[in-house]
Design a protein around this motif. Structure first.
Motif, PDB file in Angstrom:
ATOM      1  N   TYR A 147     -14.155 -10.814  23.001  1.00 57.34           N
ATOM      2  CA  TYR A 147     -13.402  -9.798  23.729  1.00 57.34           C
ATOM      3  C   TYR A 147     -12.515  -8.967  22.802  1.00 57.34           C
ATOM      4  O   TYR A 147     -12.200  -7.825  23.080  1.00 57.34           O
ATOM      5  CB  TYR A 147     -12.515 -10.429  24.811  1.00 57.34           C
ATOM      6  CG  TYR A 147     -13.300 -11.037  25.933  1.00 57.34           C
ATOM      7  CD1 TYR A 147     -14.100 -10.243  26.752  1.00 57.34           C
ATOM      8  CD2 TYR A 147     -13.250 -12.395  26.186  1.00 57.34           C
ATOM      9  CE1 TYR A 147     -14.833 -10.796  27.786  1.00 57.34           C
ATOM     10  CE2 TYR A 147     -13.972 -12.953  27.221  1.00 57.34           C
ATOM     11  CZ  TYR A 147     -14.764 -12.154  28.011  1.00 57.34           C
ATOM     12  OH  TYR A 147     -15.480 -12.708  29.038  1.00 57.34           O
ATOM     13  N   SER A 163     -11.385  -5.607  24.705  1.00 61.00           N
ATOM     14  CA  SER A 163     -12.381  -4.902  25.515  1.00 61.00           C
ATOM     15  C   SER A 163     -11.951  -4.791  26.972  1.00 61.00           C
ATOM     16  O   SER A 163     -11.175  -5.598  27.479  1.00 61.00           O
ATOM     17  CB  SER A 163     -13.744  -5.584  25.412  1.00 61.00           C
ATOM     18  OG  SER A 163     -13.703  -6.842  26.031  1.00 61.00           O
ATOM     19  N   SER A 166     -12.211  -7.788  29.433  1.00 62.54           N
ATOM     20  CA  SER A 166     -11.552  -8.999  28.961  1.00 62.54           C
ATOM     21  C   SER A 166     -10.698  -9.654  30.042  1.00 62.54           C
ATOM     22  O   SER A 166      -9.961  -8.981  30.753  1.00 62.54           O
ATOM     23  CB  SER A 166     -10.665  -8.659  27.759  1.00 62.54           C
ATOM     24  OG  SER A 166      -9.889  -9.773  27.390  1.00 62.54           O
TER      25      SER A 166
END
Length: 179
Positions: A147, A163, A166
């Motif tokens: 992530y 991200s 996430s």
């Protein structure tokens, strides 16, 4: 070139000539001379080695929410290798990556890197290799599930990105630069 045993035998002869005799009339052993000479050699080697081992360490913390990136972080030096180590310490998403990074002052200026990172989707060590003069190019993973990653932020900076998918409310950790 004098070999080691010959060198020590010469030191021993010097010691026998210059050392006083003890009460019984025997010369003191050449070990009394060898130990200080060996100590001086070790000290000289340590001084030379430490003079050549100039290094600087700088650490930057990050705390990014899903879908965002940190402010751009300058790569500290030009045209010298920089070891970048990234750690993430969110519960269940701990991760680590390291990359040798070069901020090249070529035309055009760019970042060049090679290293490794570990994340669960490939369940192994992932080799990381690339170069770019543009922003938002992946350098290495920092979280276990992929992530959080380190990305380029142009040709002289990097940034940590969390991200958008996430589950981490705040991705936190450190980047350490050694150069």
């Amino acid at each position: 070139m004098v070999t080691l045993p010959a060198f020590w035998s010469k030191i021993g002869r010097i010691g026998r000539v210059f050392l006083p005799r003890n009460r019984r009339g025997f010369q003191m052993k050449s070990k009394l001379v060898r130990a200080p000479v060996l100590g001086a050699c070790v000290a000289a080697f340590a001084a030379v080695a430490s003079a050549q081992a100039d290094e600087t360490v700088s650490t930057v913390s990050y705390n990014v929410t899903p879908g965002t990136c940190s402010n751009p972080i300058a790569v500290p030096v030009n045209n010298r290798p920089v070891l970048v180590m990234g750690t993430g310490f969110n519960t269940g998403e701990e991760g680590v990556g390291e990359t040798a990074l070069l901020r090249a002052n070529s035309s055009p200026a760019l970042l060049d890197w090679a290293g490794t990172s570990v994340w669960a989707n490939i369940n192994a060590i992932s080799p990381e290799r690339g170069w770019s003069e543009n922003a938002s190019v992946h350098i290495m993973w920092i979280s276990y599930s992929g992530y959080v990653d380190l990305q380029t932020a142009g040709s002289t900076h990097v940034m940590v990105c969390n991200s958008s998918g996430s589950p981490l409310a705040h991705a936190t950790g450190y980047l350490t630069f050694i150069y």
